[in-house]
Design a protein around this motif. Structure first.
Motif, PDB file in Angstrom:
ATOM      1  N   ARG A  63      50.822  44.394  35.980  1.00 31.35           N
ATOM      2  CA  ARG A  63      50.416  45.284  37.076  1.00 31.35           C
ATOM      3  C   ARG A  63      50.612  44.583  38.417  1.00 31.35           C
ATOM      4  O   ARG A  63      50.609  43.364  38.510  1.00 31.35           O
ATOM      5  CB  ARG A  63      48.959  45.711  36.919  1.00 31.35           C
ATOM      6  N   GLY A  64      50.733  45.378  39.477  1.00 29.09           N
ATOM      7  CA  GLY A  64      50.979  44.825  40.795  1.00 29.09           C
ATOM      8  C   GLY A  64      49.875  43.910  41.289  1.00 29.09           C
ATOM      9  O   GLY A  64      50.124  42.874  41.884  1.00 29.09           O
ATOM     10  N   ALA A  65      48.643  44.319  41.057  1.00 30.82           N
ATOM     11  CA  ALA A  65      47.501  43.480  41.425  1.00 30.82           C
ATOM     12  C   ALA A  65      47.079  42.741  40.166  1.00 30.82           C
ATOM     13  O   ALA A  65      46.770  43.353  39.151  1.00 30.82           O
ATOM     14  CB  ALA A  65      46.354  44.333  41.960  1.00 30.82           C
ATOM     15  N   GLY A  66      47.084  41.430  40.238  1.00 29.03           N
ATOM     16  CA  GLY A  66      46.783  40.646  39.047  1.00 29.03           C
ATOM     17  C   GLY A  66      45.765  39.567  39.298  1.00 29.03           C
ATOM     18  O   GLY A  66      44.816  39.744  40.061  1.00 29.03           O
ATOM     19  N   LEU A  67      45.986  38.445  38.679  1.00 28.45           N
ATOM     20  CA  LEU A  67      45.036  37.349  38.640  1.00 28.45           C
ATOM     21  C   LEU A  67      44.536  36.939  40.032  1.00 28.45           C
ATOM     22  O   LEU A  67      43.338  36.934  40.295  1.00 28.45           O
ATOM     23  CB  LEU A  67      45.675  36.154  37.921  1.00 28.45           C
TER      24      LEU A  67
ATOM     25  N   SER B 127      35.995  37.312  37.501  1.00 22.33           N
ATOM     26  CA  SER B 127      37.054  38.082  38.164  1.00 22.33           C
ATOM     27  C   SER B 127      38.419  37.667  37.626  1.00 22.33           C
ATOM     28  O   SER B 127      39.325  38.497  37.491  1.00 22.33           O
ATOM     29  CB  SER B 127      37.018  37.860  39.675  1.00 22.33           C
ATOM     30  N   GLY B 128      38.548  36.382  37.333  1.00 19.22           N
ATOM     31  CA  GLY B 128      39.800  35.886  36.760  1.00 19.22           C
ATOM     32  C   GLY B 128      40.095  36.498  35.405  1.00 19.22           C
ATOM     33  O   GLY B 128      41.252  36.786  35.079  1.00 19.22           O
ATOM     34  N   LEU B 129      39.066  36.726  34.608  1.00 17.24           N
ATOM     35  CA  LEU B 129      39.269  37.374  33.311  1.00 17.24           C
ATOM     36  C   LEU B 129      39.799  38.800  33.481  1.00 17.24           C
ATOM     37  O   LEU B 129      40.726  39.218  32.778  1.00 17.24           O
ATOM     38  CB  LEU B 129      37.958  37.395  32.515  1.00 17.24           C
ATOM     39  N   ILE B 130      39.222  39.522  34.421  1.00 17.62           N
ATOM     40  CA  ILE B 130      39.697  40.885  34.687  1.00 17.62           C
ATOM     41  C   ILE B 130      41.115  40.831  35.247  1.00 17.62           C
ATOM     42  O   ILE B 130      41.998  41.585  34.826  1.00 17.62           O
ATOM     43  CB  ILE B 130      38.745  41.623  35.648  1.00 17.62           C
ATOM     44  N   GLY B 131      41.348  39.928  36.176  1.00 15.57           N
ATOM     45  CA  GLY B 131      42.682  39.787  36.762  1.00 15.57           C
ATOM     46  C   GLY B 131      43.728  39.379  35.737  1.00 15.57           C
ATOM     47  O   GLY B 131      44.869  39.834  35.787  1.00 15.57           O
ATOM     48  N   TRP B 132      43.328  38.528  34.789  1.00 16.88           N
ATOM     49  CA  TRP B 132      44.267  38.102  33.755  1.00 16.88           C
ATOM     50  C   TRP B 132      44.684  39.288  32.879  1.00 16.88           C
ATOM     51  O   TRP B 132      45.855  39.413  32.515  1.00 16.88           O
ATOM     52  CB  TRP B 132      43.676  36.991  32.899  1.00 16.88           C
TER      53      TRP B 132
END
Length: 165
Positions: free
Chosen positions: A33-37, A21-26
């Protein structure tokens, strides 16, 4: 002491969800983007946690009573509904009514929950493969889409209705 080791084994799914999930968030954070890591990690790990908790409850109490109903599919539905509610909050229309913004963020949140669920079920190859597909979609395909848009409408040109892009 056995309980400790069992719970530590269950943490594997949460840790895998954290990383993936951290990879996608990164990827989202990198693009500003507003929603991130942090948001994506919380979504993925939460989804994994709900699945692990449901699976643990089923394993512990399934034989105790025929009157108690256990439904892992219901838990998955609740995860999807909860994340979809968050995603709906990320979607908004622009002021000119030209379209919706935040759809990719909402879809990314739902995708990340799916990765978390797979990790919670200890389906690590599936979760990793899905993460790679999502990163390809957000990264490579995202850049490709942007370059096509730039070629179709070079900077400074107006749209047919006279509004600048």
């Amino acid at each position: 002491m056995e309980t400790f080791w069992n719970e530590l084994r269950l943490m594997q799914g949460l840790l895998a969800a954290f990383v993936l999930s951290g990879l996608i968030g990164w990827e989202r954070e990198r693009l500003g983007r507003g929603a991130g890591l942090r948001t994506y990690i919380l979504i993925g790990v939460s989804a994994a946690l709900f699945v692990v908790l449901a699976d643990t409850l089923i394993f512990r109490f399934a034989d105790d009573s025929e009157q108690v109903r256990f439904d892992l599919v219901g838990v998955l539905g609740a995860v999807v509904s909860g994340v979809s509610f968050l995603g709906a909050g990320a979607i908004f229309s622009d002021r000119r009514g030209q379209g919706a913004k935040g759809l990719t963020t909402a879809a990314g949140m739902l995708a990340t929950a799916g990765v978390g669920v797979a990790c919670g079920l200890h389906l690590y190859v599936l979760a990793t493969g899905a993460t790679l597909l999502f990163l390809f979609t957000l990264g490579v395909l995202g850049r490709l889409t942007e370059s096509v848009k730039e070629r179709e409408n070079p900077a400074g040109q107006s749209r047919p209705d006279g509004e600048p892009e």
